[in-house]
Design a protein around this motif. Structure first.
Motif, PDB file in Angstrom:
ATOM      1  N   LEU A   4       0.918  -1.312  -0.005  1.00 33.73           N
ATOM      2  CA  LEU A   4      -0.163  -0.032   0.016  1.00 33.73           C
ATOM      3  C   LEU A   4       1.022   1.233  -0.023  1.00 33.73           C
ATOM      4  O   LEU A   4       0.704   2.243  -0.731  1.00 33.73           O
ATOM      5  CB  LEU A   4      -0.881   0.089   1.292  1.00 33.73           C
ATOM      6  CG  LEU A   4      -2.048  -0.853   0.963  1.00 33.73           C
ATOM      7  CD1 LEU A   4      -2.829  -0.690   2.388  1.00 33.73           C
ATOM      8  CD2 LEU A   4      -3.192  -0.238   0.287  1.00 33.73           C
ATOM      9  N   ARG A   5       1.995   0.982   1.151  1.00 33.49           N
ATOM     10  CA  ARG A   5       2.874   2.539   0.958  1.00 33.49           C
ATOM     11  C   ARG A   5       3.372   2.687  -0.611  1.00 33.49           C
ATOM     12  O   ARG A   5       3.499   3.895  -0.923  1.00 33.49           O
ATOM     13  CB  ARG A   5       4.016   2.230   2.072  1.00 33.49           C
ATOM     14  CG  ARG A   5       5.012   3.546   2.214  1.00 33.49           C
ATOM     15  CD  ARG A   5       5.797   3.222   3.178  1.00 33.49           C
ATOM     16  NE  ARG A   5       6.719   1.864   3.030  1.00 33.49           N
ATOM     17  CZ  ARG A   5       7.958   1.842   2.084  1.00 33.49           C
ATOM     18  NH1 ARG A   5       8.046   2.745   1.284  1.00 33.49           N
ATOM     19  NH2 ARG A   5       8.592   0.811   2.027  1.00 33.49           N
ATOM     20  N   GLY A   9       3.190   5.729  -3.403  1.00 29.48           N
ATOM     21  CA  GLY A   9       4.203   6.539  -3.822  1.00 29.48           C
ATOM     22  C   GLY A   9       4.888   7.076  -2.498  1.00 29.48           C
ATOM     23  O   GLY A   9       5.395   8.031  -2.739  1.00 29.48           O
ATOM     24  N   ILE A  10       4.834   6.454  -1.384  1.00 31.15           N
ATOM     25  CA  ILE A  10       5.288   7.250  -0.287  1.00 31.15           C
ATOM     26  C   ILE A  10       6.663   6.415  -0.014  1.00 31.15           C
ATOM     27  O   ILE A  10       6.509   5.026   0.142  1.00 31.15           O
ATOM     28  CB  ILE A  10       4.456   7.121   1.166  1.00 31.15           C
ATOM     29  CG1 ILE A  10       3.005   7.688   0.636  1.00 31.15           C
ATOM     30  CG2 ILE A  10       5.065   7.675   2.441  1.00 31.15           C
ATOM     31  CD1 ILE A  10       1.952   7.480   1.754  1.00 31.15           C
ATOM     32  N   ALA A  14       9.792   8.924   4.485  1.00 29.37           N
ATOM     33  CA  ALA A  14       8.418   9.660   4.783  1.00 29.37           C
ATOM     34  C   ALA A  14       7.417   9.020   5.287  1.00 29.37           C
ATOM     35  O   ALA A  14       6.667   9.848   6.204  1.00 29.37           O
ATOM     36  CB  ALA A  14       7.817  10.110   3.241  1.00 29.37           C
ATOM     37  N   PHE A  15       7.201   7.932   5.104  1.00 28.52           N
ATOM     38  CA  PHE A  15       6.088   7.004   5.836  1.00 28.52           C
ATOM     39  C   PHE A  15       6.543   7.113   7.493  1.00 28.52           C
ATOM     40  O   PHE A  15       5.585   7.227   8.279  1.00 28.52           O
ATOM     41  CB  PHE A  15       6.007   5.542   5.239  1.00 28.52           C
ATOM     42  CG  PHE A  15       5.026   4.814   5.686  1.00 28.52           C
ATOM     43  CD1 PHE A  15       3.781   5.172   5.360  1.00 28.52           C
ATOM     44  CD2 PHE A  15       5.270   3.578   6.687  1.00 28.52           C
ATOM     45  CE1 PHE A  15       2.736   4.416   6.169  1.00 28.52           C
ATOM     46  CE2 PHE A  15       4.335   2.821   6.963  1.00 28.52           C
ATOM     47  CZ  PHE A  15       3.029   3.122   6.693  1.00 28.52           C
ATOM     48  N   ALA A  45      -3.074   3.865   9.083  1.00 32.67           N
ATOM     49  CA  ALA A  45      -4.323   4.054   8.069  1.00 32.67           C
ATOM     50  C   ALA A  45      -4.340   5.187   7.800  1.00 32.67           C
ATOM     51  O   ALA A  45      -4.634   5.697   6.554  1.00 32.67           O
ATOM     52  CB  ALA A  45      -5.461   3.336   8.779  1.00 32.67           C
ATOM     53  N   ALA A  46      -4.447   6.133   8.627  1.00 30.16           N
ATOM     54  CA  ALA A  46      -4.510   7.660   8.065  1.00 30.16           C
ATOM     55  C   ALA A  46      -3.641   7.996   7.205  1.00 30.16           C
ATOM     56  O   ALA A  46      -3.936   8.772   6.044  1.00 30.16           O
ATOM     57  CB  ALA A  46      -4.429   8.599   9.138  1.00 30.16           C
ATOM     58  N   VAL A  47      -2.172   7.722   7.282  1.00 27.77           N
ATOM     59  CA  VAL A  47      -1.252   8.093   6.110  1.00 27.77           C
ATOM     60  C   VAL A  47      -1.316   7.219   4.954  1.00 27.77           C
ATOM     61  O   VAL A  47      -1.257   7.995   3.784  1.00 27.77           O
ATOM     62  CB  VAL A  47       0.209   7.690   6.949  1.00 27.77           C
ATOM     63  CG1 VAL A  47       1.234   8.023   5.737  1.00 27.77           C
ATOM     64  CG2 VAL A  47       0.488   8.487   8.029  1.00 27.77           C
TER      65      VAL A  47
END
Length: 93
Positions: A4-5, A9-10, A14-15, A45-47
């Protein structure tokens, strides 16, 4: 979580910063070596802009829909949102 990350594109750093937890913890979390607290799960989940249930359930129709929309132009996303809103409105009738 890692898929998912990366789909979003995170990058890893940054994550880690957005989740406000340690690098080692996120690494272990992505590899399935630790079980997150509800607080950490909510931050993740928010990120990732998904629900906590999506993270716990793994592959879900919501996740599949998100993956399918990656790369769409902004206009296409707006059209898709309008279609979803119409579907929701018609289901409440």
């Amino acid at each position: 979580m890692k898929s998912l990350r990366t789909t979003r594109g995170i990058n890893f750093d940054a994550f880690v910063e957005e989740c406000e937890v340690g690098r080692g913890y996120v690494s272990e979390l992505e590899r399935g070596f630790v079980v997150p607290s509800v607080t950490v799960l909510a931050k993740v989940a928010a990120v990732l802009e998904v629900t906590m249930a999506d993270l716990v359930a793994g592959e879900s129709p919501r996740e599949e829909l998100f993956k399918e929309t990656v790369g769409l132009r902004e206009e296409q996303i707006r059209n898709l949102l309008e279609t979803v809103r119409q579907l929701k409105a018609s289901s409440h009738s």
